[in-house]
Design a protein around this motif. Structure first.
Motif, PDB file in Angstrom:
ATOM      1  N   GLN A  95     -10.873   6.996  -2.593  1.00 29.56           N
ATOM      2  CA  GLN A  95     -11.795   6.832  -3.190  1.00 29.56           C
ATOM      3  C   GLN A  95     -13.037   7.274  -3.308  1.00 29.56           C
ATOM      4  O   GLN A  95     -13.312   7.881  -4.208  1.00 29.56           O
ATOM      5  CB  GLN A  95     -11.473   5.097  -3.682  1.00 29.56           C
ATOM      6  N   ASN A  96     -13.842   7.603  -2.127  1.00 33.88           N
ATOM      7  CA  ASN A  96     -15.019   8.374  -1.841  1.00 33.88           C
ATOM      8  C   ASN A  96     -14.881   9.498  -2.591  1.00 33.88           C
ATOM      9  O   ASN A  96     -16.043  10.095  -2.657  1.00 33.88           O
ATOM     10  CB  ASN A  96     -15.701   7.797  -0.308  1.00 33.88           C
TER      11      ASN A  96
ATOM     12  N   ASP B 250     -20.323  10.452   3.236  1.00 34.52           N
ATOM     13  CA  ASP B 250     -19.782   9.317   4.116  1.00 34.52           C
ATOM     14  C   ASP B 250     -18.885  10.541   4.055  1.00 34.52           C
ATOM     15  O   ASP B 250     -18.109  11.395   4.175  1.00 34.52           O
ATOM     16  CB  ASP B 250     -19.130   8.278   3.471  1.00 34.52           C
TER      17      ASP B 250
ATOM     18  N   THR C  97      -3.881   7.048  -1.001  1.00 34.08           N
ATOM     19  CA  THR C  97      -3.929   8.175   0.838  1.00 34.08           C
ATOM     20  C   THR C  97      -4.610   9.296   0.142  1.00 34.08           C
ATOM     21  O   THR C  97      -4.948  10.281   0.906  1.00 34.08           O
ATOM     22  CB  THR C  97      -4.300   7.292   2.399  1.00 34.08           C
TER      23      THR C  97
ATOM     24  N   GLU D  59       0.778  -0.914   0.156  1.00 32.88           N
ATOM     25  CA  GLU D  59       0.069   0.101   0.099  1.00 32.88           C
ATOM     26  C   GLU D  59       0.810   1.304   0.416  1.00 32.88           C
ATOM     27  O   GLU D  59       1.423   1.402   1.149  1.00 32.88           O
ATOM     28  CB  GLU D  59      -1.253   0.106   1.352  1.00 32.88           C
TER      29      GLU D  59
ATOM     30  N   THR E 102      -8.062   6.446   5.209  1.00 36.02           N
ATOM     31  CA  THR E 102      -7.923   5.359   4.589  1.00 36.02           C
ATOM     32  C   THR E 102      -7.897   5.662   3.346  1.00 36.02           C
ATOM     33  O   THR E 102      -8.603   6.197   3.046  1.00 36.02           O
ATOM     34  CB  THR E 102      -9.149   4.595   5.465  1.00 36.02           C
ATOM     35  N   PRO E 103      -7.806   4.239   2.448  1.00 33.32           N
ATOM     36  CA  PRO E 103      -7.725   4.199   0.617  1.00 33.32           C
ATOM     37  C   PRO E 103      -9.056   4.717   0.507  1.00 33.32           C
ATOM     38  O   PRO E 103      -9.519   4.932  -0.699  1.00 33.32           O
ATOM     39  CB  PRO E 103      -6.756   3.095   0.930  1.00 33.32           C
ATOM     40  N   GLU E 104      -9.950   4.073   1.439  1.00 30.05           N
ATOM     41  CA  GLU E 104     -11.358   3.783   1.236  1.00 30.05           C
ATOM     42  C   GLU E 104     -11.239   5.326   1.269  1.00 30.05           C
ATOM     43  O   GLU E 104     -13.007   5.542  -0.407  1.00 30.05           O
ATOM     44  CB  GLU E 104     -12.332   2.656   1.697  1.00 30.05           C
ATOM     45  N   MET E 105     -11.557   6.227   2.053  1.00 32.01           N
ATOM     46  CA  MET E 105     -11.969   6.995   2.365  1.00 32.01           C
ATOM     47  C   MET E 105     -11.526   8.190   0.732  1.00 32.01           C
ATOM     48  O   MET E 105     -12.375   9.282   0.497  1.00 32.01           O
ATOM     49  CB  MET E 105     -11.297   7.948   3.315  1.00 32.01           C
TER      50      MET E 105
END
Length: 213
Positions: A121-122, A89, A63, A58, A116-119
């Motif tokens: 991407q969102n 979100d 991020t 990662e 986080t990477p999810e944040m």
């Protein structure tokens, strides 16, 4: 005799302590031969190295997000408020930096870090091609200069401060034209038939040497 007895008592105490320690170790730990322990340790180490090599690494760019075409009035505080208040979100920002020119003006580009990477991407999926005041934002995942943009991205430099863009090329050509025009003006100021400063200095030095002789 008393001294000899004391030495024997100390020796017996030490031997009893050693025997107790060996007994405790033998009862609590299972017996394993040195060959089996070595082979097991080697297998465990090999398995860990294989897992670490196979696991995806990662990077920090996963991020981080690049936000372009920001309003000129935006600073780091306003940008943070816009990202955290407008998103559906919850987003946790780790850092935020707006790039600026030498004279302190905003370049309308910012790099934002998320937890986080999810944040990240969102944030890209939600804020890309959205509006902040009257400016349409362009949001994408950031990348390092060494790695370069991912092959699937449609990255194209557009700022006049970024190498590779057409505006940057025009800026370089303009600077070159200005330099060439300055050289031409300097040459035109020197009148024909008159000596330049360097030639006058050379003549003065030659005359001074002749006078000394």
């Amino acid at each position: 005799k008393i001294f000899h007895n004391n030495i024997e008592e100390e020796r017996t105490k030490a031997t009893t302590k050693k025997s107790l320690l060996l007994f405790l170790l033998a009862t609590t730990l299972p017996y394993q031969t040195p060959s089996t322990t070595y082979t097991e340790m080697a297998a465990m180490h090999q398995g860990r190295t294989e897992e670490s090599e196979s696991a995806p690494k990662e990077s920090m760019s996963a991020t981080r997000v690049c936000v372009k075409n920001l309003p000129p009035s935006f600073d780091e505080i306003k940008l943070k408020k816009h990202l955290q208040s407008s998103s559906k979100d919850p987003l946790v920002l780790t850092d935020c930096k707006i790039l600026k020119t030498k004279d302190g003006r905003s370049r309308k580009i910012a790099f934002v870090g998320f937890k986080t990477p999810e944040m990240a991407q969102n944030a890209v999926s939600y804020f890309d091609k959205s509006f902040a005041l009257t400016s349409r934002l362009s949001v994408s995942l950031a990348f390092s200069k060494k790695e370069g943009p991912p092959p699937t991205s449609e990255y194209r430099p557009w700022s006049k401060h970024s190498a590779g863009s057409s505006r940057h090329q025009k800026l370089i050509e303009k600077q070159q034209d200005e330099q060439s025009s300055e050289v031409k003006t300097k040459k035109s100021t020197i009148k024909p038939g008159n000596d330049s400063d360097d030639e006058l200095e050379q003549k003065e030095t030659i005359e001074s040497e002749e006078i000394r002789r």
